[in-house]
Design a protein around this motif. Structure first.
Motif, PDB file in Angstrom:
ATOM      1  N   LEU A  84       0.812  -1.224   0.000  1.00 11.00           N
ATOM      2  CA  LEU A  84       0.000   0.000   0.000  1.00 11.00           C
ATOM      3  C   LEU A  84       0.842   1.269   0.000  1.00 11.00           C
ATOM      4  CD1 LEU A  84      -2.757  -1.030   2.569  1.00 11.00           C
ATOM      5  CD2 LEU A  84      -3.106  -0.599   0.140  1.00 11.00           C
ATOM      6  N   TRP A  85       2.116   1.149   0.413  1.00 14.02           N
ATOM      7  CA  TRP A  85       2.928   2.362   0.538  1.00 14.02           C
ATOM      8  C   TRP A  85       4.246   2.316  -0.217  1.00 14.02           C
ATOM      9  CZ3 TRP A  85       0.805   0.348   5.249  1.00 14.02           C
ATOM     10  CH2 TRP A  85      -0.342   1.034   5.632  1.00 14.02           C
ATOM     11  N   GLU A  86       4.640   3.493  -0.618  1.00 11.87           N
ATOM     12  CA  GLU A  86       5.973   3.687  -1.176  1.00 11.87           C
ATOM     13  C   GLU A  86       6.991   3.323  -0.085  1.00 11.87           C
ATOM     14  OE1 GLU A  86       6.326   7.838  -2.052  1.00 11.87           O
ATOM     15  OE2 GLU A  86       8.484   7.725  -2.348  1.00 11.87           O
ATOM     16  N   GLU A  87       8.077   2.690  -0.456  1.00 12.58           N
ATOM     17  CA  GLU A  87       9.077   2.300   0.533  1.00 12.58           C
ATOM     18  C   GLU A  87       9.790   3.540   1.083  1.00 12.58           C
ATOM     19  OE1 GLU A  87       9.036   1.420  -2.608  1.00 12.58           O
ATOM     20  OE2 GLU A  87       9.194  -0.748  -2.875  1.00 12.58           O
ATOM     21  N   GLY A  88      10.032   3.543   2.384  1.00  9.84           N
ATOM     22  CA  GLY A  88      10.865   4.580   2.994  1.00  9.84           C
ATOM     23  C   GLY A  88      10.233   5.962   3.081  1.00  9.84           C
ATOM     24  N   SER A  89       8.900   6.059   2.988  1.00  3.28           N
ATOM     25  CA  SER A  89       8.284   7.392   3.044  1.00  3.28           C
ATOM     26  C   SER A  89       7.320   7.517   4.225  1.00  3.28           C
ATOM     27  CB  SER A  89       7.522   7.691   1.753  1.00  3.28           C
ATOM     28  OG  SER A  89       6.740   8.861   1.913  1.00  3.28           O
ATOM     29  N   ILE A  90       7.682   8.347   5.190  1.00  2.00           N
ATOM     30  CA  ILE A  90       6.785   8.568   6.325  1.00  2.00           C
ATOM     31  C   ILE A  90       5.567   9.398   5.919  1.00  2.00           C
ATOM     32  CG2 ILE A  90       6.597   9.615   8.622  1.00  2.00           C
ATOM     33  CD1 ILE A  90       9.320   8.398   9.208  1.00  2.00           C
ATOM     34  N   PRO A  91       5.735  10.476   5.118  1.00  2.00           N
ATOM     35  CA  PRO A  91       4.527  11.193   4.686  1.00  2.00           C
ATOM     36  C   PRO A  91       3.546  10.256   3.974  1.00  2.00           C
ATOM     37  CG  PRO A  91       6.470  12.488   4.180  1.00  2.00           C
ATOM     38  CD  PRO A  91       6.955  11.157   4.666  1.00  2.00           C
ATOM     39  N   GLY A  92       4.059   9.356   3.157  1.00  2.00           N
ATOM     40  CA  GLY A  92       3.209   8.407   2.443  1.00  2.00           C
ATOM     41  C   GLY A  92       2.427   7.534   3.413  1.00  2.00           C
ATOM     42  N   LEU A  93       3.112   7.029   4.419  1.00  2.00           N
ATOM     43  CA  LEU A  93       2.456   6.178   5.412  1.00  2.00           C
ATOM     44  C   LEU A  93       1.362   6.946   6.155  1.00  2.00           C
ATOM     45  CD1 LEU A  93       2.391   3.562   7.208  1.00  2.00           C
ATOM     46  CD2 LEU A  93       3.986   4.766   8.713  1.00  2.00           C
ATOM     47  N   LEU A  94       1.710   8.166   6.590  1.00  2.00           N
ATOM     48  CA  LEU A  94       0.771   8.939   7.416  1.00  2.00           C
ATOM     49  C   LEU A  94      -0.488   9.346   6.659  1.00  2.00           C
ATOM     50  CD1 LEU A  94       3.160  11.212   9.514  1.00  2.00           C
ATOM     51  CD2 LEU A  94       2.047   9.085  10.179  1.00  2.00           C
ATOM     52  N   SER A  95      -0.357   9.588   5.375  1.00  2.00           N
ATOM     53  CA  SER A  95      -1.540  10.005   4.621  1.00  2.00           C
ATOM     54  C   SER A  95      -2.564   8.867   4.565  1.00  2.00           C
ATOM     55  CB  SER A  95      -1.154  10.462   3.216  1.00  2.00           C
ATOM     56  OG  SER A  95      -0.572   9.382   2.530  1.00  2.00           O
ATOM     57  N   GLY A  96      -2.120   7.633   4.825  1.00  2.00           N
ATOM     58  CA  GLY A  96      -3.045   6.502   4.909  1.00  2.00           C
ATOM     59  C   GLY A  96      -3.544   6.305   6.329  1.00  2.00           C
ATOM     60  N   ILE A  97      -2.653   5.841   7.199  1.00  2.00           N
ATOM     61  CA  ILE A  97      -3.097   5.447   8.545  1.00  2.00           C
ATOM     62  C   ILE A  97      -3.415   6.621   9.463  1.00  2.00           C
ATOM     63  CG2 ILE A  97      -1.903   3.218   8.490  1.00  2.00           C
ATOM     64  CD1 ILE A  97       0.233   4.616  10.296  1.00  2.00           C
ATOM     65  N   ALA A  98      -3.023   7.831   9.070  1.00  2.00           N
ATOM     66  CA  ALA A  98      -3.335   9.007   9.908  1.00  2.00           C
ATOM     67  C   ALA A  98      -3.932  10.112   9.051  1.00  2.00           C
ATOM     68  CB  ALA A  98      -2.066   9.488  10.606  1.00  2.00           C
ATOM     69  N   GLY A  99      -4.687   9.722   8.043  1.00  2.00           N
ATOM     70  CA  GLY A  99      -5.219  10.713   7.100  1.00  2.00           C
ATOM     71  C   GLY A  99      -6.691  11.033   7.296  1.00  2.00           C
ATOM     72  N   LYS A 123      13.578  -1.883   6.955  1.00  2.00           N
ATOM     73  CA  LYS A 123      14.705  -2.027   6.027  1.00  2.00           C
ATOM     74  C   LYS A 123      14.997  -0.737   5.239  1.00  2.00           C
ATOM     75  CE  LYS A 123      14.237  -4.753   2.280  1.00  2.00           C
ATOM     76  NZ  LYS A 123      13.628  -5.958   1.667  1.00  2.00           N
ATOM     77  N   HIS A 124      13.970   0.044   4.998  1.00  2.00           N
ATOM     78  CA  HIS A 124      14.136   1.246   4.175  1.00  2.00           C
ATOM     79  C   HIS A 124      14.464   2.495   4.999  1.00  2.00           C
ATOM     80  CE1 HIS A 124      12.796  -1.014   0.728  1.00  2.00           C
ATOM     81  NE2 HIS A 124      11.853  -1.512   1.494  1.00  2.00           N
ATOM     82  N   PHE A 125      14.727   2.315   6.286  1.00  2.00           N
ATOM     83  CA  PHE A 125      15.057   3.456   7.147  1.00  2.00           C
ATOM     84  C   PHE A 125      16.384   3.190   7.853  1.00  2.00           C
ATOM     85  CE2 PHE A 125      10.520   3.493   6.573  1.00  2.00           C
ATOM     86  CZ  PHE A 125      10.218   4.836   6.401  1.00  2.00           C
ATOM     87  N   HIS A 126      17.066   4.294   8.181  1.00  2.00           N
ATOM     88  CA  HIS A 126      18.382   4.119   8.794  1.00  2.00           C
ATOM     89  C   HIS A 126      18.397   4.275  10.309  1.00  2.00           C
ATOM     90  CE1 HIS A 126      20.560   3.980   4.975  1.00  2.00           C
ATOM     91  NE2 HIS A 126      19.576   4.754   4.555  1.00  2.00           N
ATOM     92  N   GLY A 127      17.431   5.027  10.848  1.00  2.00           N
ATOM     93  CA  GLY A 127      17.455   5.295  12.287  1.00  2.00           C
ATOM     94  C   GLY A 127      18.544   6.300  12.617  1.00  2.00           C
ATOM     95  N   ALA A 292       7.211   9.666  18.537  1.00  2.00           N
ATOM     96  CA  ALA A 292       8.604   9.375  18.911  1.00  2.00           C
ATOM     97  C   ALA A 292       9.146   8.187  18.114  1.00  2.00           C
ATOM     98  CB  ALA A 292       8.686   9.114  20.409  1.00  2.00           C
ATOM     99  N   LYS A 293       8.276   7.198  17.872  1.00  2.00           N
ATOM    100  CA  LYS A 293       8.713   6.045  17.066  1.00  2.00           C
ATOM    101  C   LYS A 293       9.052   6.478  15.632  1.00  2.00           C
ATOM    102  CE  LYS A 293       6.930   1.767  17.288  1.00  2.00           C
ATOM    103  NZ  LYS A 293       5.995   0.625  17.529  1.00  2.00           N
ATOM    104  N   LEU A 294       8.237   7.391  15.098  1.00  2.00           N
ATOM    105  CA  LEU A 294       8.517   7.876  13.741  1.00  2.00           C
ATOM    106  C   LEU A 294       9.852   8.624  13.702  1.00  2.00           C
ATOM    107  CD1 LEU A 294       5.017   9.238  12.631  1.00  2.00           C
ATOM    108  CD2 LEU A 294       6.163   7.178  11.805  1.00  2.00           C
ATOM    109  N   ALA A 295      10.125   9.355  14.778  1.00  2.00           N
ATOM    110  CA  ALA A 295      11.394  10.098  14.839  1.00  2.00           C
ATOM    111  C   ALA A 295      12.572   9.121  14.877  1.00  2.00           C
ATOM    112  CB  ALA A 295      11.404  11.012  16.061  1.00  2.00           C
ATOM    113  N   ARG A 296      12.441   8.071  15.677  1.00  2.00           N
ATOM    114  CA  ARG A 296      13.526   7.074  15.757  1.00  2.00           C
ATOM    115  C   ARG A 296      13.729   6.398  14.406  1.00  2.00           C
ATOM    116  NH1 ARG A 296      14.090   1.897  20.013  1.00  2.00           N
ATOM    117  NH2 ARG A 296      16.108   1.181  19.208  1.00  2.00           N
ATOM    118  N   LEU A 297      12.626   6.052  13.796  1.00  2.00           N
ATOM    119  CA  LEU A 297      12.673   5.398  12.494  1.00  2.00           C
ATOM    120  C   LEU A 297      13.399   6.269  11.464  1.00  2.00           C
ATOM    121  CD1 LEU A 297      11.312   2.950  10.972  1.00  2.00           C
ATOM    122  CD2 LEU A 297       9.496   4.546  10.371  1.00  2.00           C
ATOM    123  N   SER A 298      13.027   7.551  11.411  1.00  2.00           N
ATOM    124  CA  SER A 298      13.622   8.432  10.394  1.00  2.00           C
ATOM    125  C   SER A 298      15.098   8.698  10.626  1.00  2.00           C
ATOM    126  CB  SER A 298      12.956   9.800  10.335  1.00  2.00           C
ATOM    127  OG  SER A 298      11.748   9.842  10.929  1.00  2.00           O
ATOM    128  N   GLY A 299      15.514   8.715  11.907  1.00  2.00           N
ATOM    129  CA  GLY A 299      16.929   8.990  12.152  1.00  2.00           C
ATOM    130  C   GLY A 299      17.171  10.217  13.002  1.00  2.00           C
TER     131      GLY A 299
END
Ligand code: CAP
Ligand code: MG
Length: 432
Positions: A84-99, A123-127, A292-299
């Protein structure tokens, strides 16, 4: 003939795949709407559906719909296939589950409590580049806390005044000088000038003290081009950190900043200003835990998570749950609060306690956190010291010494003038 197909998004026989992303929501239906109809709407609108059946729906698309696979009267877990989502994109994820779902008429209240990120997604995020390891790797200390201070008044000082206050704080024992969330590039304190003057002062104090000093300079900018330019400026002046207002900047900016931090081998101090507009209402919005989890995920390396005893609302249970979630490699599910999460290679963050702190509150703060390996940020509690910033910084260092040695603050204050003066002014007050 019914034109609705919302209930097709509810399937309690569905067993989520390991690779599914799971979202955990609290919800309340409007009067007259049954649970299945509401959670079906949440799963539908956050994945492939809309208000009516569609002539364009294929079997293949139907198969990638989200499924509400577990629910009670007010809680639901929904499984989403990653496709359902583009890999490695938090805005993409949020527009679905938090839209759109937060605004649906059928949903009286909706709160996104947590999301379990599967390995395939991580896998698509570095932290974080540094996170908690900054204590040793950047500051070369065996143990925390990392002390930072925001020059106060929050805004209004010139770059020269700001740098002078920074000098006093650094030389008094503070590790990092931090910009306030609303200080960016105002007329009276231009970004470039501030960075330049702070770098000069940092070099001077490092020479005088032999200690490592850094700054959380706020790179928050009106557009990405300017954001990138500001990060580069901070980097070129030899700082290891920069600060970003995560929420007001948005996740495109956060992910851009994280990419640059990796290129420059830098760390990010994440300020969460504006989070309370959607995290504070227990029935609606998004939790601070998930942010906070999104922040950790993004790096993002550092994030404010509250003090319990300070000036801003932060219940102890919430603070400790967030702290555990952003510092551990694996956390267990807690019913009604969070899902389990395996972080794999993603590093732990440095949790920051900030807001209304002063020396008298430090014993309580460390005992709540249960560790010294955190960042403490103290603005008013340093610059409000009766004899100024330098004495204020010393008072904080003395209070930390006392906490580490297990000495009562009042006892320690008998031989530490600065701490005594701080305690005489504020005692053990919990500001509001
Ligand atoms: C603290 C602070 C921080 C808040 C943010 C302020 O200053 O700089 O922005 O702590 O809150 O401006 O209030 P003081 P949180 O030390 O003078 O209180 O960490 O809860 O997001
Ligand atoms: Mg602030």
């Amino acid at each position: 003939m019914s034109f609705e197909w919302y209930t097709e998004f509810v399937d309690t026989t569905y067993v989520p795949k390991k690779s599914d992303l799971i979202a955990y929501y609290y919800f309340e239906p409007i009067r007259g709407m049954n649970i299945k109809e509401v959670i079906g709407r949440i799963a539908s609108e956050s994945s492939i559906g809309t208000w009516t059946t569609l002539s364009t729906l294929t079997k293949k698309i139907y198969s990638i719909r989200a499924r509400a696979f577990w629910y009670t009267k007010n809680f639901v877990k929904i499984a989403y296939p990653l496709i359902l989502w583009e890999e490695g994109s938090i805005p993409g994820l949020l527009s679905g589950i938090a839209g759109n779902i937060f605004g649906m008429k059928a949903v009286k209240s909706l709160r996104l409590l947590d999301v379990r990120f599967p390995k395939e997604f991580l896998k698509h995020f570095h932290g974080p580049n540094y996170g908690l390891t900054a204590i040793k790797k950047i500051f070369r200390k065996k143990e925390g806390p990392i002390i930072s201070t925001v020059p106060k008044p929050k805004i209004g000082m010139t770059s020269e005044q700001h740098a002078k206050v920074a000098y006093e704080a650094w030389s008094g024992g503070v590790d990092c000088v931090k910009d306030d969330e609303n200080l960016t590039n105002q007329k009276f304190n231009r970004f470039e000038n501030r960075v330049k003057l702070l770098a000069k002062m940092r070099d001077k104090v490092e020479k005088e003290t032999g200690e490592i000093k850094d700054a959380y300079i706020n790179v928050t900018a009106p557009n990405l081009k300017e954001l990138e330019k500001r990060i580069k400026t901070v980097y070129e002046h030899g700082f290891k950190y920069f600060m970003l207002d995560l929420v007001v900047s948005g996740f495109t900016a956060v992910q851009t900043a994280c990419d640059l931090a990796r290129d420059y081998d830098m760390a990010i101090h994440g300020h969460r200003a504006m989070h309370a507009s959607f995290t504070r209402n227990k029935k609606h919005g998004i939790t601070m835990l998930f942010l906070a989890k999104l922040a950790r995920l993004s790096g993002v390396d550092n994030i404010h998570i509250g003090t319990v005893v300070g000036k801003l609302e932060s219940p102890k249970k919430d603070v400790l749950t967030i702290k555990e979630t952003i510092t551990e490699k694996f956390v267990k599910e807690v019913s009604g609060i969070r899902l389990g999460q395996e972080w794999g290679r993603i590093k732990p963050m440095l949790p920051i306690a900030s807001g209304g702190l002063h020396p008298g509150l430090l014993p309580a703060l460390f005992s709540i956190y249960g560790t010294f390996d955190i960042g403490i940020q103290i603005g008013g509690g340093i610059h409000g010291h009766p004899r100024g910033t330098h004495a204020g910084a010393k008072a904080v260092v003395q209070a930390i010494e006392a906490c580490k040695e297990g000495i009562n603050l009042k006892e320690h204050a008998k031989e530490h003038k600065e701490l005594k003066e701080a305690l005489d002014k504020w005692g053990f007050v919990k500001p509001k």
